[in-house]
Motif scaffolding. Structure first.
Motif, short mmCIF file in Angstrom:
data_model
loop_
_atom_site.label_atom_id
_atom_site.label_comp_id
_atom_site.label_asym_id
_atom_site.label_seq_id
_atom_site.Cartn_x
_atom_site.Cartn_y
_atom_site.Cartn_z
N GLU A 8 38.47 19.81 5.92
CA GLU A 8 39.79 20.07 5.35
C GLU A 8 39.87 21.43 4.66
O GLU A 8 40.96 21.86 4.29
N SER A 9 38.75 22.07 4.49
CA SER A 9 38.73 23.40 3.87
C SER A 9 37.51 24.15 4.39
O SER A 9 36.53 23.53 4.83
N THR A 10 37.57 25.46 4.34
CA THR A 10 36.42 26.27 4.75
C THR A 10 35.44 26.48 3.61
O THR A 10 34.39 27.09 3.81
N SER A 11 35.76 25.98 2.40
CA SER A 11 34.83 26.11 1.28
C SER A 11 35.02 24.97 0.31
O SER A 11 36.08 24.33 0.27
N CYS A 12 33.97 24.74 -0.47
CA CYS A 12 33.98 23.69 -1.49
C CYS A 12 33.13 24.16 -2.64
O CYS A 12 32.06 24.75 -2.43
N VAL A 13 33.57 23.92 -3.86
CA VAL A 13 32.82 24.36 -5.03
C VAL A 13 31.66 23.40 -5.32
O VAL A 13 31.71 22.22 -4.96
N GLN A 14 30.59 23.93 -5.91
CA GLN A 14 29.48 23.08 -6.33
C GLN A 14 30.00 21.95 -7.22
O GLN A 14 30.80 22.16 -8.12
N GLY A 15 29.54 20.73 -6.93
CA GLY A 15 30.01 19.58 -7.69
C GLY A 15 31.30 18.99 -7.18
O GLY A 15 31.79 17.99 -7.73
N GLY A 16 31.87 19.58 -6.13
CA GLY A 16 33.11 19.09 -5.56
C GLY A 16 32.88 18.19 -4.37
O GLY A 16 31.76 17.79 -4.06
N ALA A 17 33.96 17.86 -3.68
CA ALA A 17 33.89 17.00 -2.50
C ALA A 17 34.67 17.64 -1.36
O ALA A 17 35.69 18.29 -1.58
N LEU A 18 34.18 17.45 -0.14
CA LEU A 18 34.83 18.02 1.04
C LEU A 18 34.97 16.92 2.08
O LEU A 18 33.98 16.25 2.44
N ARG A 19 36.19 16.72 2.57
CA ARG A 19 36.45 15.69 3.57
C ARG A 19 36.41 16.28 4.97
O ARG A 19 36.92 17.36 5.23
N PHE A 20 35.82 15.49 5.88
CA PHE A 20 35.73 15.86 7.29
C PHE A 20 36.47 14.81 8.11
O PHE A 20 36.41 13.61 7.82
N HIS A 21 37.19 15.28 9.12
CA HIS A 21 37.92 14.39 10.03
C HIS A 21 37.19 14.35 11.37
O HIS A 21 36.80 15.41 11.90
N LEU A 22 37.01 13.13 11.90
CA LEU A 22 36.24 12.96 13.13
C LEU A 22 37.04 12.16 14.16
O LEU A 22 37.87 11.32 13.81
N ALA A 23 36.74 12.44 15.42
CA ALA A 23 37.36 11.72 16.53
C ALA A 23 36.41 11.72 17.71
O ALA A 23 35.48 12.54 17.76
N ARG A 24 36.64 10.81 18.65
CA ARG A 24 35.83 10.76 19.86
C ARG A 24 36.75 10.83 21.07
O ARG A 24 37.91 10.38 21.04
N ALA A 25 36.21 11.41 22.13
CA ALA A 25 36.99 11.51 23.37
C ALA A 25 37.11 10.16 24.06
O ALA A 25 38.00 9.94 24.88
N SER A 26 36.20 9.24 23.74
CA SER A 26 36.23 7.91 24.35
C SER A 26 36.61 6.87 23.30
O SER A 26 36.86 7.20 22.14
N ARG A 27 36.62 5.63 23.70
CA ARG A 27 36.94 4.54 22.78
C ARG A 27 35.69 3.95 22.12
O ARG A 27 35.74 2.91 21.49
N ALA A 28 34.59 4.60 22.30
CA ALA A 28 33.34 4.12 21.69
C ALA A 28 33.47 4.12 20.17
O ALA A 28 34.28 4.88 19.61
N PRO A 29 32.71 3.27 19.48
CA PRO A 29 32.78 3.22 18.02
C PRO A 29 32.54 4.60 17.40
O PRO A 29 31.69 5.37 17.86
N LEU A 30 33.31 4.88 16.35
CA LEU A 30 33.22 6.18 15.70
C LEU A 30 32.16 6.10 14.60
O LEU A 30 32.46 5.88 13.43
N ARG A 31 30.94 6.25 14.99
CA ARG A 31 29.84 6.26 14.03
C ARG A 31 28.69 7.07 14.60
O ARG A 31 28.58 7.27 15.81
N GLY A 32 27.85 7.54 13.69
CA GLY A 32 26.71 8.34 14.11
C GLY A 32 26.01 8.94 12.91
O GLY A 32 26.20 8.52 11.76
N SER A 33 25.22 9.95 13.15
CA SER A 33 24.45 10.59 12.07
C SER A 33 25.07 11.93 11.72
O SER A 33 25.76 12.56 12.53
N VAL A 34 24.82 12.38 10.49
CA VAL A 34 25.27 13.69 10.05
C VAL A 34 24.12 14.39 9.33
O VAL A 34 23.46 13.81 8.46
N LEU A 35 23.90 15.61 9.72
CA LEU A 35 22.85 16.44 9.12
C LEU A 35 23.52 17.69 8.56
O LEU A 35 24.24 18.38 9.28
N VAL A 36 23.27 18.00 7.29
CA VAL A 36 23.84 19.19 6.66
C VAL A 36 22.71 20.17 6.39
O VAL A 36 21.72 19.82 5.73
#
Length: 635
Positions: A8-36
């Motif tokens: 939702e933003s290109t930056s986030c301050v230390q101690g803040g929160a950043l939301r990400f929006h996800l989608a899939r091209a198929s109808r498979a369950p929307l879950r998986g791993s995330v590595l930062v």
């Protein structure tokens, strides 16, 4: 790619929160791993899982300010999202901006209606959203080299998104130096206004980038839509607010060349594209001003080449002419007159491969700040080159602290006395020659202007008076006061004070500095009277020499209604031009100068075996002392 993600933003301050929006091209369950991961180090800072269309990252206060990427993976397919973690409070004097607008402009390049590219295709988009996947580094990764070099090189810098500069006055106020790197092509008016104000107020800007600030864009939809028509006729704002039209900054109706911010422009630069891009790896810069502080420690000489490959596929340049073998910016393209050309690359042969032109590395003053530009896209990826490494360190080290000090502006050619007359710098050499050159930070050559007696000091009145016409006034080694009329040559006016070393003219009065103190000339009687004795002399023994009392004078100059003295202790001292002993205020170091003059708020000096130097930002060292000087009546 089965997972699509954006932040939702290109930056986030230390101690803040950043939301990400996800989608899939198929109808498979929307879950998986995330590595930062921290892009600068490739170190993982978080390894977790996501479930559902929204995933929130809580940024720890312990995460360092840097560029990060979140890698979302499902069914062995992944999607990368880049973002910056900003410092909650400045932890470094250096702020590095990441060019997210340029990344977004190239996102999905060539897909009709989805990208601002390609440049002149009628199917290009005029509006693109940050609420979509992509918008990360281009395949060439122009910014990556600098990002990975900074930490190991010993620079712990803070990061921001270029979008943070759009309303960035408060953000920038905590830093001494803003740095941009790689390919920072798209700037909004808010970004440019914030950065220009930052520099004019005394901040500094280092541009290790090319094709910089070429296109203007606008932000809409609370900053989530990037608008760039690249065509004034198509852009509806042109009829309402022409200054915000999304065209090249130098184009009508904006008419605000980027040269005013960076000193250079892609309009005079060069480009090599497509299959010819690799030609950039064969090009190098040529040194044009090796004595400049930018080249300190490189051991480069005039005419040497360096930085092979640093000349990226797009370069910036200023319009310049060669004067006595020295490149001088003309200013015809909007480049500020203070721009100093440090190195050049002649790329006119690139007209066969894209755009022929030049690259001009340089530096200039903008208000109270300083701007350096490398003028090339690939600088940061060539930091393994010793010269590129050293130059980069010189720029970061100098501009990340309060600027000031003496800077080399050319050779001194044996000059032992100087003054400014008719907007030119005049110098008398110890062998009896009179020389002149333009007043410029560029390393211009001195030119012959006649002969001179054995002068130890020169001065010129700001304006003519009944007793002191405009011309050159000098003190000779045999203690004579002389005058040079442009039409009649040198004449002797009177005896000078014994052992005179400096001369200054203020408000129609002629002051001289000698070993025993400050003297004032009476034109009616052609005699000198002692105004203030030097500390330690018999005349001055037992008396106070005032604020900043120091050693005897070695040079004197006048500027803007004030006297400036260089003394034997290596200090510049100043006082008002009054006929009473008010003392001298300590101002700054003299830079080793024993010859001194002043012009337009800048001191210019030299010494035997020293180059020609200038100092403009000396006020910060003693501004409070000078401001506290009580007005003193000459009566």
């Amino acid at each position: 790619m089965t997972v699509h993600a954006y932040a939702e933003s290109t930056s986030c301050v230390q101690g803040g929160a950043l939301r990400f929006h996800l989608a899939r091209a198929s109808r498979a369950p929307l879950r998986g791993s995330v590595l930062v991961e921290d892009v600068a180090t490739d170190l993982a800072v978080l390894d977790g899982e996501f479930t559902g269309p929204v995933w929130t990252l809580d940024v720890s206060t312990g995460w360092r300010s840097s560029l990060y990427r979140a890698i979302f993976t499902a069914d062995e397919e992944s999607s990368e999202v880049y973002f910056v973690v900003r410092a909650a409070r400045p932890s470094s004097p250096i702020l590095l901006s990441i060019p997210f607008p340029t990344w977004q402009a190239y996102n999905r390049a060539g897909i009709p209606g989805e990208s601002i590219y390609w440049s002149e295709q009628p199917t290009r988009a005029s509006r693109v959203s940050f609420d979509r996947p992509g918008g990360g580094p281009p395949p060439e990764r122009w910014e990556e080299g600098m990002i990975r070099w900074l930490g190991p090189a010993g620079y712990d810098v803070d990061y921001c998104s270029a979008l943070d500069l759009h309303e960035g006055r408060e953000l920038l106020s905590g830093y001494r130096l803003l740095t941009v790197s790689g390919h920072d092509e798209y700037w909004s008016a808010g970004m440019r206004d914030s950065v220009e104000e930052f520099v004019r107020r005394g901040g500094n800007l280092a541009v290790f980038s090319g094709n910089t600030c070429w296109w203007q864009f606008r932000l809409e939809d609370d900053g989530r839509t990037m608008v760039c028509y690249r065509d004034a006729i198509a852009d509806p704002i042109a009829a309402v607010d022409p200054a915000l039209t999304t065209v090249e900054w130098s184009s009508a109706p904006v008419n605000r060349p980027e040269n005013g911010l960076t000193g250079v422009s892609f309009r005079r630069g060069a480009g090599t594209w497509g299959p010819y891009m690799q030609l950039m790896r064969e090009e190098s810069y040529t040194v044009r001003f090796p004595e400049h502080w930018v080249f300190e420690g490189t051991k480069l000489c005039e005419g040497d080449t360096f930085g092979k490959g640093a000349i990226g596929y797009e370069t910036d340049a200023c319009d310049f002419v060669e004067e006595d073998g020295v490149p001088v910016a003309t200013g015809r393209d909007g480049t500020p007159p203070s721009f100093v050309v440090l190195a050049t690359a002649d790329l006119r042969h690139w007209h066969r491969y894209g755009q022929g032109g030049m690259a001009t590395m340089g530096v200039f003053g903008l208000g109270a700040g300083t701007v350096f530009t490398a003028s090339t896209v690939n600088w940061g990826n060539t930091l393994h080159d010793p010269a590129v490494d050293r130059i980069t360190r010189n720029v970061l080290d100098r501009l990340s602290v309060r600027t000031g000090g003496w800077e080399t502006i050319g050779g001194a050619d044996g000059v032992g006395a100087m003054t400014v007359f008719d907007s030119l710098l005049y110098g008398a050499t110890r062998d009896g020659s009179l020389l002149t050159r333009e007043i410029s930070d560029q390393n211009l050559r001195w030119r012959p202007a006649g002969t001179a007696p054995a002068l130890v000091a020169l001065a010129t009145p700001r304006e003519a008076t009944a007793v002191h016409p405009i011309g050159l006034y000098g003190l000779t080694a045999d203690d004579r006061l002389v005058f040079r009329d442009p039409e009649h040559g040198w004449t002797t006016l009177a005896d000078g004070p014994r052992g005179g070393v400096g001369l200054g003219m203020v408000n129609g009065e002629l002051f001289a500095a000698a070993a025993d103190g400050l003297w004032l000339f009476d034109p009616e009687t052609s005699t000198w009277s002692l105004v203030e004795a030097a500390p330690g002399t018999s005349a001055g023994a037992g008396t106070s020499a005032g604020t900043g009392a120091g050693a005897e004078a070695v040079a004197l100059a006048a500027m803007n209604g004030r006297l400036y003295m260089a003394d034997a202790d290596g200090r510049i001292r100043t006082r008002l031009p009054v006929a009473t002993p008010v003392g001298w205020t300590d101002l700054c170091d003299a830079g080793g100068c024993t010859v001194l003059t002043g012009h337009a708020g800048t001191l210019i000096g030299t010494a035997s075996g020293r180059p020609l130097l200038r100092r403009a930002n000396f006020l910060s060292e003693a501004a409070s002392q000078v401001a506290a000087e009580a007005p003193v009546s000459a009566g």
